[in-house]
Scaffold this motif. Structure first.
Motif, mmCIF file in Angstrom:
data_model
loop_
_atom_site.group_PDB
_atom_site.id
_atom_site.type_symbol
_atom_site.label_atom_id
_atom_site.label_comp_id
_atom_site.label_asym_id
_atom_site.label_seq_id
_atom_site.Cartn_x
_atom_site.Cartn_y
_atom_site.Cartn_z
ATOM 1 N N LYS A 166 0.695 -1.206 0.131
ATOM 2 C CA LYS A 166 0.102 0.095 0.131
ATOM 3 C C LYS A 166 0.775 1.397 -0.039
ATOM 4 N N ASP A 167 2.023 1.303 0.715
ATOM 5 C CA ASP A 167 2.861 2.313 0.642
ATOM 6 C C ASP A 167 3.770 2.456 -0.612
ATOM 7 N N ARG A 168 3.819 1.560 -1.487
ATOM 8 C CA ARG A 168 4.756 1.840 -2.500
ATOM 9 C C ARG A 168 4.057 1.421 -3.799
ATOM 10 N N GLN A 169 2.967 1.612 -4.141
ATOM 11 C CA GLN A 169 2.108 1.178 -5.161
ATOM 12 C C GLN A 169 2.759 1.851 -6.346
#
Length: 352
Positions: A166-169
């Motif tokens: 979610k934090d590196r899409q």
């Protein structure tokens, strides 16, 4: 607040009641499957499954506990069938757990154990670089296809669709516009993988993935006087031959070289298609944890090789290959004099 909460609790338990686990599927239903039905369901033949069971059963990790202590252990046969079902379908963990009559936490526990065994033990056994005597046979097999000499493997990268962290899409969006990790592989003429390297985000160019892989730093030792073939995304070198860049001014011999090169190299694309067609989990891995994603991919590659070695054929081919890589970026396009000369000499040989 409480009026809103109690209907939710009621709905939750009603949903739980509707989810009935299948009883006796492994014990009563699977034994009655015909060979073709078994392969269609579990993506491997009974013979391949039996050999896999033999390997895993010899591992201390899966040794049966003392039956007089604690809860009864799930039979290894059920564990393997459950994990094969996972690799071969896009079914959710919840649905698979219900099908095999286990808790979802139990499924996750054994999924991790089996994949660790595949990655840590079986991978080094089944995905191996050819020995010297094998190289002679391999370059003869490759040369018999279209006449390209000295080839002992074909290299390419394939995008494995994933649900990104979610934090590196943004890191994982590839040139095709979906989230993926890159699987780089080299294969034999029979489509078995001899080297795999995976886990880089989909937006990373194949040339960069290759430059950071161990095969890049060891390629001269691995190939000797032979070479592998790669497409135009890779830098040309003595041990990695690529096509001529088509700027609109190629000579007839150079065009012929490119044509024979492509026809020989395409075996790696066929390997990826066979891999994804058999193990449909690789058509989209719905896992946020990239380390676990890599374990799924490596495990499927191990099974892919096992099936080929066991002449366990399957007609399902997944064709998603699109030549989406631009030419090798300038920063990786290092001029290799030996590679340039070797390509010229082979070009002359093919056109003579």
């Amino acid at each position: 607040m409480f009026q809103a909460f109690f209907p939710f609790v009621s709905l939750f338990f009603r949903i739980r009641e509707d989810r009935e686990k299948v009883t006796g599927y492994v014990e009563n239903v699977i034994p009655n499957y015909l060979p073709d039905d078994f392969k269609r369901m579990f993506r491997v033949s009974r013979e391949t499954y039996s050999k896999l069971l033999g390997y895993v059963s010899r591992s201390e990790e899966f040794a049966l506990r003392n039956p007089n202590r604690g809860r009864s252990q799930i039979p290894l046969e059920k564990i393997l069938l459950m994990i094969l079902w996972y690799f071969g379908t896009q079914e959710s963990a919840q649905s698979i757990s219900d099908r095999f009559g286990v808790q979802q936490s139990t499924f996750y526990k054994y999924q991790e154990k089996v994949m660790d065994y595949f990655c840590n033990i079986l991978c080094s056994r089944f995905i191996v670089w050819p020995k010297e005597d094998e190289k002679n046979e391999m370059f003869r097999n490759f040369q018999s296809k279209k006449g390209f000499p000295g080839v002992i493997g074909a290299l390419d990268g394939s995008h494995i669709p994933i649900t990104p962290p979610k934090d590196r899409q943004r890191e994982y969006i590839n040139r095709k516009g979906f989230h993926s990790v890159v699987l780089q592989a080299v294969c034999r003429p029979d489509k078995r993988f001899t080297h795999i390297y995976c886990g880089w985000p989909g937006r990373v160019h194949d040339a960069r993935v290759y430059r950071n892989s161990d095969i890049y730093s060891n390629l001269y030792e691995l190939c000797g006087h032979n070479h592998i073939l790669g497409d135009g995304a890779y830098p040309n070198s003595r041990c990695l031959l690529t096509p001529y860049r088509d700027t609109g001014h190629l000579t007839a011999p150079q065009k012929l070289y490119n044509k024979i090169h492509s026809s020989t190299r395409c075996i790696i694309e066929n390997s990826f298609g066979l891999l994804k067609g058999r193990f449909r989990r690789l058509q989209h891995i719905n896992i946020y944890n990239i380390e676990k994603v890599v374990k799924v991919i490596v495990s499927c590659c191990v099974l892919h090789n096992m099936c080929i070695m066991n002449t366990d054929e399957l007609d399902d081919i997944y064709d998603d290959h699109v030549d989406d890589n631009p030419d090798c970026p300038p920063q990786y396009r290092i001029e290799d004099a030996e590679g340039k000369l070797k390509r010229i000499l082979i070009t002359r040989q093919l056109s003579s």
